[in-house]
Design a protein around this motif. Structure first.
Motif, PDB file in Angstrom:
ATOM      1  N   VAL A  46       0.873  -1.372  -0.014  1.00  0.00           N
ATOM      2  CA  VAL A  46      -0.075   0.072  -0.008  1.00  0.00           C
ATOM      3  C   VAL A  46       0.950   1.209   0.142  1.00  0.00           C
ATOM      4  O   VAL A  46       0.724   2.209  -0.809  1.00  0.00           O
ATOM      5  CB  VAL A  46      -0.757   0.149   1.186  1.00  0.00           C
ATOM      6  N   ALA A  47       1.741   1.310   0.851  1.00  0.00           N
ATOM      7  CA  ALA A  47       2.774   2.443   0.984  1.00  0.00           C
ATOM      8  C   ALA A  47       3.703   2.563  -0.225  1.00  0.00           C
ATOM      9  O   ALA A  47       3.787   4.018  -0.880  1.00  0.00           O
ATOM     10  CB  ALA A  47       3.702   2.252   2.341  1.00  0.00           C
ATOM     11  N   ALA A  48       4.017   1.602  -0.765  1.00  0.00           N
ATOM     12  CA  ALA A  48       4.890   1.683  -2.131  1.00  0.00           C
ATOM     13  C   ALA A  48       3.924   2.008  -3.313  1.00  0.00           C
ATOM     14  O   ALA A  48       4.209   3.101  -4.084  1.00  0.00           O
ATOM     15  CB  ALA A  48       5.655   0.406  -2.456  1.00  0.00           C
ATOM     16  N   THR A  49       2.589   1.568  -3.279  1.00  0.00           N
ATOM     17  CA  THR A  49       1.805   2.096  -4.457  1.00  0.00           C
ATOM     18  C   THR A  49       1.472   3.416  -4.211  1.00  0.00           C
ATOM     19  O   THR A  49       1.469   4.096  -5.211  1.00  0.00           O
ATOM     20  CB  THR A  49       0.551   1.009  -4.244  1.00  0.00           C
ATOM     21  N   ALA A  50       1.191   3.885  -3.109  1.00  0.00           N
ATOM     22  CA  ALA A  50       0.808   5.384  -2.858  1.00  0.00           C
ATOM     23  C   ALA A  50       1.704   6.120  -3.249  1.00  0.00           C
ATOM     24  O   ALA A  50       1.539   7.333  -4.237  1.00  0.00           O
ATOM     25  CB  ALA A  50       0.475   5.561  -1.429  1.00  0.00           C
ATOM     26  N   VAL A  51       3.175   5.936  -3.331  1.00  0.00           N
ATOM     27  CA  VAL A  51       4.242   6.610  -3.863  1.00  0.00           C
ATOM     28  C   VAL A  51       4.269   6.964  -5.400  1.00  0.00           C
ATOM     29  O   VAL A  51       4.289   7.717  -5.964  1.00  0.00           O
ATOM     30  CB  VAL A  51       5.584   6.342  -3.132  1.00  0.00           C
ATOM     31  N   VAL A  52       4.036   5.608  -5.670  1.00  0.00           N
ATOM     32  CA  VAL A  52       4.190   5.214  -7.358  1.00  0.00           C
ATOM     33  C   VAL A  52       3.096   5.916  -8.026  1.00  0.00           C
ATOM     34  O   VAL A  52       3.057   6.539  -9.120  1.00  0.00           O
ATOM     35  CB  VAL A  52       4.161   3.711  -7.843  1.00  0.00           C
ATOM     36  N   ALA A  53       1.766   5.813  -7.402  1.00  0.00           N
ATOM     37  CA  ALA A  53       0.457   6.440  -8.032  1.00  0.00           C
ATOM     38  C   ALA A  53       0.720   8.064  -7.912  1.00  0.00           C
ATOM     39  O   ALA A  53       0.098   8.769  -9.062  1.00  0.00           O
ATOM     40  CB  ALA A  53      -0.821   5.942  -7.151  1.00  0.00           C
ATOM     41  N   ALA A  80      -6.862  -2.661   9.670  1.00  0.00           N
ATOM     42  CA  ALA A  80      -6.208  -2.758   8.283  1.00  0.00           C
ATOM     43  C   ALA A  80      -6.390  -1.554   7.539  1.00  0.00           C
ATOM     44  O   ALA A  80      -5.770  -0.898   6.894  1.00  0.00           O
ATOM     45  CB  ALA A  80      -6.423  -4.063   7.667  1.00  0.00           C
ATOM     46  N   ALA A  81      -7.872  -1.409   7.299  1.00  0.00           N
ATOM     47  CA  ALA A  81      -8.239  -0.049   6.470  1.00  0.00           C
ATOM     48  C   ALA A  81      -7.572   1.201   6.982  1.00  0.00           C
ATOM     49  O   ALA A  81      -7.176   2.007   6.365  1.00  0.00           O
ATOM     50  CB  ALA A  81      -9.889  -0.159   6.341  1.00  0.00           C
ATOM     51  N   THR A  82      -7.810   1.286   8.507  1.00  0.00           N
ATOM     52  CA  THR A  82      -7.403   2.716   9.125  1.00  0.00           C
ATOM     53  C   THR A  82      -5.656   2.889   8.707  1.00  0.00           C
ATOM     54  O   THR A  82      -5.267   3.870   8.423  1.00  0.00           O
ATOM     55  CB  THR A  82      -7.489   2.630  10.653  1.00  0.00           C
ATOM     56  N   ARG A  83      -4.995   1.751   8.876  1.00  0.00           N
ATOM     57  CA  ARG A  83      -3.568   1.828   8.615  1.00  0.00           C
ATOM     58  C   ARG A  83      -3.245   2.160   7.217  1.00  0.00           C
ATOM     59  O   ARG A  83      -2.427   2.876   6.829  1.00  0.00           O
ATOM     60  CB  ARG A  83      -2.946   0.527   9.104  1.00  0.00           C
ATOM     61  N   ALA A  84      -3.915   1.383   6.129  1.00  0.00           N
ATOM     62  CA  ALA A  84      -3.838   1.742   4.708  1.00  0.00           C
ATOM     63  C   ALA A  84      -4.227   3.041   4.351  1.00  0.00           C
ATOM     64  O   ALA A  84      -3.440   3.630   3.701  1.00  0.00           O
ATOM     65  CB  ALA A  84      -4.757   0.784   4.084  1.00  0.00           C
ATOM     66  N   GLU A  85      -5.095   3.736   5.128  1.00  0.00           N
ATOM     67  CA  GLU A  85      -5.064   5.170   4.749  1.00  0.00           C
ATOM     68  C   GLU A  85      -4.235   5.977   5.121  1.00  0.00           C
ATOM     69  O   GLU A  85      -4.232   7.048   4.588  1.00  0.00           O
ATOM     70  CB  GLU A  85      -6.765   5.392   5.300  1.00  0.00           C
ATOM     71  N   ARG A  86      -3.851   5.530   6.291  1.00  0.00           N
ATOM     72  CA  ARG A  86      -2.630   6.540   6.867  1.00  0.00           C
ATOM     73  C   ARG A  86      -1.507   6.402   5.963  1.00  0.00           C
ATOM     74  O   ARG A  86      -0.707   7.358   6.045  1.00  0.00           O
ATOM     75  CB  ARG A  86      -2.340   6.009   8.275  1.00  0.00           C
ATOM     76  N   LEU A  87      -1.334   5.362   5.359  1.00  0.00           N
ATOM     77  CA  LEU A  87      -0.149   5.130   4.349  1.00  0.00           C
ATOM     78  C   LEU A  87      -0.317   5.644   3.058  1.00  0.00           C
ATOM     79  O   LEU A  87       0.458   5.811   2.142  1.00  0.00           O
ATOM     80  CB  LEU A  87       0.061   3.791   4.165  1.00  0.00           C
ATOM     81  N   THR A 185       4.641   1.862  11.141  1.00  0.00           N
ATOM     82  CA  THR A 185       3.391   1.447  10.881  1.00  0.00           C
ATOM     83  C   THR A 185       3.379  -0.128  11.681  1.00  0.00           C
ATOM     84  O   THR A 185       4.012  -0.864  11.218  1.00  0.00           O
ATOM     85  CB  THR A 185       3.114   1.315   9.402  1.00  0.00           C
ATOM     86  N   LYS A 186       2.420  -0.312  12.621  1.00  0.00           N
ATOM     87  CA  LYS A 186       2.219  -1.647  13.041  1.00  0.00           C
ATOM     88  C   LYS A 186       1.585  -2.437  12.129  1.00  0.00           C
ATOM     89  O   LYS A 186       1.002  -1.871  11.144  1.00  0.00           O
ATOM     90  CB  LYS A 186       1.544  -1.587  14.522  1.00  0.00           C
ATOM     91  N   PHE A 187       1.626  -3.862  12.073  1.00  0.00           N
ATOM     92  CA  PHE A 187       1.038  -4.536  11.115  1.00  0.00           C
ATOM     93  C   PHE A 187       0.515  -5.878  11.938  1.00  0.00           C
ATOM     94  O   PHE A 187       0.898  -6.069  12.955  1.00  0.00           O
ATOM     95  CB  PHE A 187       1.803  -5.156   9.950  1.00  0.00           C
ATOM     96  N   TRP A 188      -0.740  -6.430  11.266  1.00  0.00           N
ATOM     97  CA  TRP A 188      -1.372  -7.522  11.868  1.00  0.00           C
ATOM     98  C   TRP A 188      -0.485  -8.884  11.448  1.00  0.00           C
ATOM     99  O   TRP A 188      -0.086  -9.195  10.401  1.00  0.00           O
ATOM    100  CB  TRP A 188      -2.856  -7.513  11.365  1.00  0.00           C
ATOM    101  N   ARG A 189      -0.466  -9.502  12.734  1.00  0.00           N
ATOM    102  CA  ARG A 189       0.219 -11.046  12.435  1.00  0.00           C
ATOM    103  C   ARG A 189      -1.002 -12.048  12.404  1.00  0.00           C
ATOM    104  O   ARG A 189      -1.529 -12.139  13.772  1.00  0.00           O
ATOM    105  CB  ARG A 189       1.146 -11.282  13.632  1.00  0.00           C
ATOM    106  N   ASP A 190      -1.435 -12.733  11.344  1.00  0.00           N
ATOM    107  CA  ASP A 190      -2.264 -13.448  11.232  1.00  0.00           C
ATOM    108  C   ASP A 190      -2.147 -14.757  12.101  1.00  0.00           C
ATOM    109  O   ASP A 190      -1.010 -15.471  11.961  1.00  0.00           O
ATOM    110  CB  ASP A 190      -2.577 -13.965   9.752  1.00  0.00           C
ATOM    111  N   PRO A 191      -2.741 -15.235  13.108  1.00  0.00           N
ATOM    112  CA  PRO A 191      -2.661 -16.104  13.733  1.00  0.00           C
ATOM    113  C   PRO A 191      -2.609 -17.812  13.162  1.00  0.00           C
ATOM    114  O   PRO A 191      -1.777 -18.481  13.594  1.00  0.00           O
ATOM    115  CB  PRO A 191      -3.898 -16.360  15.079  1.00  0.00           C
ATOM    116  N   HIS A 192      -3.220 -17.638  11.849  1.00  0.00           N
ATOM    117  CA  HIS A 192      -2.945 -18.801  11.219  1.00  0.00           C
ATOM    118  C   HIS A 192      -1.638 -19.057  10.860  1.00  0.00           C
ATOM    119  O   HIS A 192      -1.293 -20.153  10.322  1.00  0.00           O
ATOM    120  CB  HIS A 192      -3.941 -18.750   9.922  1.00  0.00           C
TER     121      HIS A 192
END
Length: 323
Positions: A46-53, A80-87, A185-192
């Protein structure tokens, strides 16, 4: 974020997205839709795409899929949506229903997720960017080896197929985590991802470290490189098979045995495409081999069952049988 100097991890990721879009040519100038789980890989994408876009002046947004497979999945999706928007990308959430289809929970969830992403991409006229890394690719190849899969499976995930593009297949997972650290940026660790009941987790947690310890570093890179080489070889064989028997012929319910190539690799590719054209659901190697035996070892056998189809031989022709 775009005005702040990028760290070394982000510079690598931005370059990877730029390169992936350049390979697409004109298609790389359409709107971009990033599939975001909230994990390190997808948030870094998300962060890299925001820069490229911003550089390319193209529209971009992110989409979080709520599979509903965990009690707190809606909360995870919102975070996840909140963090993506911040990025830097506007982000939507889409809830999907995962329908078991006999392929396992991971595959069923992937099917539902990809269908939702493709539907939104179609509405936006966008391509979908996914955050799979070199480590994911290496794990995919190793799982294919364990199953005794052929070159098609060992080719791993394609860098681009249909509307889906994977810019990070040449990037190690540690780089995406480093990028999140650079961005604070914190990220989610999927327990799976820690559940050893899943074969992929066992490969990640047990098998890959053992291989690195016993054979030395660079195993993941070697496996990913193998996927690239096999994909190139597979494409050549697929192209030769397509020239031997055009797609239009494969819609016929009968195939002339005499017109099929003598080379086994080409003939079996044609048989697989023919079976798919008549509704077979990803026929297994053993099924294609059995149909091929109607050509190479014909001794009057009645038919072969293939994913709900009956394929038999009538004189000099293979036939999808209706009676």
């Amino acid at each position: 974020m775009a005005k702040k100097a990028l760290g070394p991890a982000m510079l690598e990721l931005v370059a990877a997205v730029e390169e992936a879009l350049d390979r697409l040519g004109e298609k790389g100038a359409v709107p971009l839709l990033v599939g975001c789980s909230g994990g390190a890989d997808s948030l870094a994408l998300v962060a890299a795409t925001a820069v490229v876009a911003q550089r390319r002046e193209v529209l971009a947004r992110a989409l979080v899929i709520d599979h509903g497979l965990q009690d707190d999945s809606d909360a995870v999706a919102r975070k996840a949506a909140t963090r993506a928007e911040r990025l830097g990308l506007p982000t939507d959430i889409v809830a999907v229903t995962v329908v078991p289809d006999g392929t396992g929970p991971e595959a069923s969830a992937r099917t539902a997720r990809h269908a939702a992403l493709a539907e939104v991409a179609d509405a936006l006229g966008a391509i979908v960017l996914l955050g799979h890394t070199l480590d994911d690719q290496a794990e995919t190849v190793l799982l294919g080896l364990a199953r005794g899969s052929g070159a098609r499976s060992l080719s791993g995930m394609a860098p681009a197929r249909d509307v889906f593009v994977r810019p990070f297949l040449g990037v190690r997972r540690e780089v995406t985590e480093a990028a999140c650290a650079e961005l604070d940026t914190k990220f989610w660790r999927d327990p799976h991802n820690d559940d050893l009941g899943y074969a992929r987790v066992r490969v990640r947690k047990k098998v890959m470290p053992m291989l690195e310890a016993q054979l030395g570093p660079g195993i993941a890179e070697a496996l990913a490189r193998t996927a690239v080489m096999l994909r190139d070889d597979t494409q050549v064989l697929d192209d030769l098979a397509a020239k031997a028997i055009p797609d239009g012929v494969l819609t016929d319910r009968e195939l002339s045995v005499a017109e099929l190539p003598k080379e086994q690799a080409l003939r079996r590719r044609i048989l697989r495409r023919w079976l798919l054209a008549h509704g077979a659901a990803e026929p297994a190697y053993t099924q294609v081999k059995a149909v091929d035996s109607l050509i190479t070892d014909w001794h009057g056998q009645k038919w072969i069952e293939v994913s709900g189809l009956r394929v038999g031989r009538r004189g000099g022709r293979l036939a999808v049988m209706t009676d």
